[in-house]
Enzyme design. Structure first.
Site, short mmCIF file in Angstrom:
data_model
loop_
_atom_site.label_atom_id
_atom_site.label_comp_id
_atom_site.label_asym_id
_atom_site.label_seq_id
_atom_site.Cartn_x
_atom_site.Cartn_y
_atom_site.Cartn_z
N VAL A 134 40.73 50.10 31.61
CA VAL A 134 39.26 51.19 31.95
C VAL A 134 40.47 51.43 33.23
O VAL A 134 39.72 52.67 34.11
CB VAL A 134 38.12 50.33 32.16
CG1 VAL A 134 37.81 49.65 30.86
CG2 VAL A 134 38.77 48.53 33.22
N ASN B 136 32.91 45.76 32.90
CA ASN B 136 32.73 43.79 33.50
C ASN B 136 34.06 43.37 32.80
O ASN B 136 34.93 42.68 33.60
CB ASN B 136 32.03 43.38 31.92
CG ASN B 136 32.16 41.47 31.88
OD1 ASN B 136 32.08 40.99 32.64
ND2 ASN B 136 33.05 41.63 31.05
N TYR C 263 40.76 40.52 45.30
CA TYR C 263 39.65 41.09 44.94
C TYR C 263 37.83 41.35 45.20
O TYR C 263 37.17 41.76 44.60
CB TYR C 263 39.47 39.37 43.69
CG TYR C 263 38.27 39.29 42.76
CD1 TYR C 263 38.07 39.60 41.38
CD2 TYR C 263 37.37 37.92 43.29
CE1 TYR C 263 37.36 39.71 40.51
CE2 TYR C 263 36.62 37.72 41.83
CZ TYR C 263 36.92 38.47 41.14
OH TYR C 263 35.48 38.56 39.86
N ALA D 232 30.50 31.66 36.08
CA ALA D 232 30.32 31.52 34.31
C ALA D 232 31.50 31.05 34.14
O ALA D 232 32.66 31.15 34.53
CB ALA D 232 30.15 32.67 33.64
N ALA D 233 31.75 29.89 32.95
CA ALA D 233 32.91 29.81 32.86
C ALA D 233 33.64 30.24 31.83
O ALA D 233 32.42 30.72 31.24
CB ALA D 233 32.04 27.90 32.11
N ARG E 279 37.81 32.16 30.93
CA ARG E 279 39.47 32.01 31.53
C ARG E 279 39.82 32.02 32.98
O ARG E 279 40.56 31.50 34.09
CB ARG E 279 40.34 32.15 30.70
CG ARG E 279 40.47 33.95 30.59
CD ARG E 279 41.31 34.93 29.57
NE ARG E 279 41.63 36.28 30.41
CZ ARG E 279 42.15 37.42 29.46
NH1 ARG E 279 42.71 36.74 29.38
NH2 ARG E 279 41.86 37.95 29.91
#
Ligand code: NAD
Length: 910
Positions: free
Chosen positions: A563, A589, A654, A686-687, A689
């Site tokens: 992306v 996402n 981030y 959310a869980a 990696r």
């Protein structure tokens, strides 16, 4: 390295609500109430220990070469044959090679762990390389009994091997005690059970610690070296107490699964072990104990290979696929615990000719048909002549296994006249992908579930039982693929095309699967790189998701572009246009992390994160938005983060990128509005990696992406009229975040800027958010700053506040007045604006000046009446004055002709 190389599980789809047992039999055995929590797994009428063993083994063989197996052990105390090797039936159903050692391990609940130790030790000796051990049980109990509540049905398989080991075998320890807490005579259907207290005190609480301590001594370790502790024990309290007695903290103890399935006999140590493996991380040490006339303890250490294991149902997947029954009589019938009249047809001879069974063994038990060597046409059954009329070759067929070939319902019907334990009997024609048809029974579904085209999978089931001779017949039946029946709720995406970036894993994968399940055609984009975006990338994450969607009957294409490049963004959108001709939904996402404290934040880490999150969203959204604009429809979801919205140590790159996405949305929502393109942003928890080492472990456990999913589905749907919203979501909690602006304070005056000292003095007022408001575009916010509404107005919040305040517009009206157009004009306009944000103002134009005052003039030339939202729309230029008038939104009283001067005299909305 020797250890476990694969696992698989099968817990039947049917679950019996324990309250159904209590409701039916509580009058007789009120104490049942004490254990009536949750549900127990129960075999369908055509399932038994063998069929479950086959299902668990197929799950275990995913991604494995089954021809590498050189032994198969089946452990159970409920095998249908006392003298016909049950492992042989499982092996035939799996089409394993003939050069194989097969064995049944039985007569004790610890048979499974005994078989596993034998397998591991045999591999250690170098004699064999890969042995599959399957444990399975369907235990019977008398009705209205504690054990009816405690037990469940299920099976689990483990492969022991020496290559690609996922859990290294560290050693075992066994104790044998002729301790008989229960037994089942070989001619008896039910266990005879001794007093529970004795089983608890002299059994579980004594023998399990003995084997654990023996193993610790042997391996020179302590409980500190163990991360997860697995041992079945039906007594919930004793299960916990034994762990405490052994010095294990409660987080080490794997739940005995009473509420979700009950204790599955010999399979239970494996089921609990697999449930531990499903959540394990490399390095975790798992201690598994099998109990029964002594005990076996085995220690394993999880390796990195666990992260590379092919997707499978496992215990979690099996538990998720369920149908709960509360019909106790149905349970009794399925278990053959009540006699019903089955009709005269049920008396037809059922003898099985073992000669035929031997000759057609592969066809009947292995579902092996033929495939023509000449033309490649598959067919069932295999025959001397190719079924393809264009070919018709003789003796051209080679073996072709149908069991794992995707199939769909071609036709189906249901029949109340056939003999069936669970009428109506449902059967029909299946069409296999790539060719081949089969007339088959349907099971594990209701008639209403079926429709032509529904994807199904083949399952090995009981075909019938020859009661007289004690012979069980097996064959393959069709079962609708889990999730394919429930086609989603009312929120559908039929005819919509969705792009999900970074959809190979985590949240993105969940979105792609659900969109497809609800009818969307999906572009599954994923580069397949490492968590920090490094590495060459891999096609397999995107491919696996596409494969899963297709298996469930959905439509999807994979895209592997990055992306973070303009070309990548264009290709992703092009993939959608080429495959499906349009784009309706885009979920930005894809994401990576490169955390460092700011001083250590090297430019490459800064850039990499901005490239994927911010530039990536720009590169994909731009071509996608162009395609959406052409269709006059679009729904876009951006993914920000709490780190960006609120700050998080070590994530400056981030946070910057994630909050920049909010800025991108804020403006894009205005540009998209007139094309019916709505854009919203989520901040998920959310869980995945990305969060496995950021989140505390207990939070990680509770944070399935599925809890974020529903909100994203709403934001992607036509029902979503929201645009520009930011939503926090995770663990089933949702709220909206917004940028709030406090009321303006004017300091100094038009000619004299305030001094810093004055600012300092008024700091409390400036920073106050009392009466703060949310603005949905910059102009309203600026007007509110430079023309703050009167204090009393600020109290009243309008439904139209989002678009700027009515008061602010009247405040700036003199600024938009065109004096040059007002020569000779002498007029008073009265405005009566209804709604919470409304009020009364009048505008006096005289001598080329304009003054605005709040209130009602007693003699205006004309009075304009409007709702606050319509007034704001008209002033913003999106509702032309003439349209407002003809549609009745604007009512004019008095001299209507004078009202037409308004457009000449003011430059609103330009
Ligand atoms: P994840 O790592 O499981 O999934 C991200 C996917 O994006 C991976 O499959 C990866 O291969 C793919 N990807 C990375 N760079 C790519 C690129 N350049 N092109 C295409 N694909 C690429 O992470 P996740 O937790 O599911 O995160 C999804 C999104 O949610 C991310 O944007 C993340 O920042 C955001 N987010 C997640 C959480 C959370 O709690 N998980 C919290 C806040 C925000």
């Amino acid at each position: 390295m020797i250890g476990i190389t694969s696992y698989g599980a099968y817990i039947p789809r049917l679950r019996l609500d324990r309250m159904a047992i209590f409701q039916a039999m509580g009058w007789f055995a009120p104490a049942l109430m004490m254990v009536a929590q949750g549900e127990r797994s129960m075999c369908n009428w055509d399932e038994d220990a063998i069929t479950m063993a086959v299902a668990a083994s197929r799950d275990c063989l995913r991604g494995q070469d089954k021809q590498n197996l050189d032994a198969l052990f089946v452990a159970s105390t409920t095998l249908p044959f006392a003298d016909r090797q049950n492992a042989g039936i499982v092996s035939s159903a799996l089409n394993l090679k003939a050069n194989l050692m097969t064995a049944d391990h039985t007569s004790s609940q610890k048979a499974s762990t005994t078989a596993l130790i034998s397998a591991l030790e045999s591999i250690k000796s170098g004699e064999r390389k890969n042995i599959m051990v399957t444990a399975t049980d369907r235990r019977e109990t008398k009705a209205a009994y504690f054990y009816e509540m405690w037990f469940g049905d299920g099976a689990a398989s483990l492969i022991a091997g020496d290559t690609d080991v996922i859990a290294e075998y560290k050693g075992s320890y066994s104790v044998a005690h002729e301790f008989v807490d229960h037994y089942r005579g070989s001619d008896k259907k039910y266990d005879y059970v001794w007093e529970e207290r004795w089983a608890r005190d002299a059994g579980y609480s004594s023998i399990i610690p003995e084997v654990v301590n023996g193993l610790f001594e042997k391996l020179a370790i302590t409980m500190d070296d163990v991360d997860k502790l697995v041992y079945p024990c039906i007594f919930k309290r004793d299960h916990r107490n034994i762990a405490a007695q052994l010095g294990a903290t409660s987080d080490k103890l794997i739940d005995n699964m009473h509420e979700v399935c009950g204790e599955t006999g010999t399979a239970h140590p494996f089921i609990m072990f697999i449930s531990a493996l499903e959540k394990a991380r490399p390095g975790d040490r798992i201690l598994m104990i099998g109990f029964g006339q002594g005990a076996n303890g085995l220690l394993f250490e999880v390796t990195e290979n666990i992260t590379r294991l092919t997707d499978r149902n496992g215990v979690a997947g099996s538990l998720a696929n369920k149908k709960t029954l509360n019909n106790y009589l149905k349970w009794l019938k399925f278990r053959d615990l009540i006699q019903t009249e089955m009709g005269i047809r049920a008396e037809a001879p059922t003898q099985t000719a073992t000669t035929v069974l031997w000759r057609k063994n592969k066809m009947i038990l292995g579902l092996v048909g033929g495939k023509c060597r000449e033309c490649g046409t598959p067919q069932f059954p295999k025959m001397d002549i190719c079924v393809n009329p264009e070919c018709g070759a003789f003796h051209s067929q080679e073996d072709y296994e149908f069991a794992d070939v995707p199939a769909r319902v071609k036709t189906f019907t249901a029949d109340m006249l056939s003999v069936s334990v669970d009428p109506p009997a449902i059967y029909g024609m299946l069409q296999f992908e790539g060719g081949g048809r089969l007339m088959a029974d349907f099971t594990d579904c209701e008639l209403d579930d079926l429709k032509v085209g529904l994807p199904v999978q083949m399952a090995f089931k009981r075909k019938g039982v020859d009661q007289e001779r004690g012979f069980v017949n097996y064959f393959w039946k069709a079962v609708p693929i889990a999730g394919a029946i429930e086609e989603g709720g009312a929120l559908r995406f039929d005819d919509r095309v969705a792009i999900v970036t970074g959809a190979g894993a985590g949240l993105g994968r969940t979105y792609a699967l659900e969109l497809a399940r609800r009818g969307a055609r999906v572009v599954v984009n994923d580069l397949g790189g490492a968590r920090n975006g490094s590495g060459k990338g891999s096609k397999s994450p995107a491919d696996k998701v596409v494969e899963q969607i297709k298996k469930s009957g959905g439509e999807a294409v994979a895209n592997y572009d990055n992306v973070a490049t303009p070309k990548g963004g264009e290709n992703i959108v092009k993939t959608a246009l080429d495959a499906f001709g349009r784009v309706d939904i885009l979920i930005n996402n894809a994401g990576i992390l490169r955390d460092k404290s700011f001083i250590k934040m090297a430019p490459e880490n800064w850039k990499a994160v901005l490239d994927v999150h911010l530039n990536g969203a720009y590169f994909v959204t731009r071509p996608a938005m162009a395609a959406m604009k052409d269709n006059g429809y679009g729904r876009i979801v951006m993914t920000t983060s709490a780190a960006g919205l609120y700050g998080n140590f070590g994530q400056t790159n981030y946070s910057a990128a994630k909050t920049a996405l909010v800025g991108l949305m804020n403006t894009l929502k205005l540009e998209g509005m007139k094309y019916n393109i709505h854009i919203n942003t989520i901040a998920p928890i959310a869980a995945s990696r990305l969060t496995e080492d950021v989140m505390p472990p207990d939070l990680f456990e509770r944070s399935k992406p599925e809890f974020v999913l529903p909100l994203v589905m709403v934001l992607c749907s036509e029902a979503c009229q929201e645009s520009g919203g930011i939503f926090n979501c995770g663990m089933g909690y949702f709220n909206r975040a917004a940028i709030l602006t406090g009321p303006a304070v004017q300091l100094g005056d038009q000619h004299h800027p305030p001094t810093p000292e004055l600012i300092h003095e008024n700091w409390g007022k400036i920073e106050s958010l009392d009466g703060a408001r949310e603005f949905k575009e910059a102009n309203s916010a600026i007007f509110a700053l430079i023309a703050p509404p009167a204090a009393e107005d600020a109290e009243e919040r309008s439904s139209a506040d989002d678009q700027g305040s009515v008061a602010a517009i009247f405040g700036r009206m003199p600024d938009t007045f065109k004096a040059e157009a007002a020569a000779g004009v002498d007029v008073i306009f009265q405005f009566n604006i209804s709604g919470k944000g409304g009020g009364d103002w009048y505008c006096t134009i005289k001598d080329k000046t304009c003054t605005i005052e709040s209130g009602t003039h007693k003699n205006p030339a004309c009075t304009l009446k409007m709702a606050d939202a319509d007034f704001l729309a008209m002033m913003a230029g999106s509702l032309p004055a003439m349209q407002a008038y003809t549609s009745g939104k604007l009512k004019i009283e008095g001299d209507i002709m004078k009202s037409q001067l308004l457009e000449k005299l003011f430059s609103f909305g330009k």
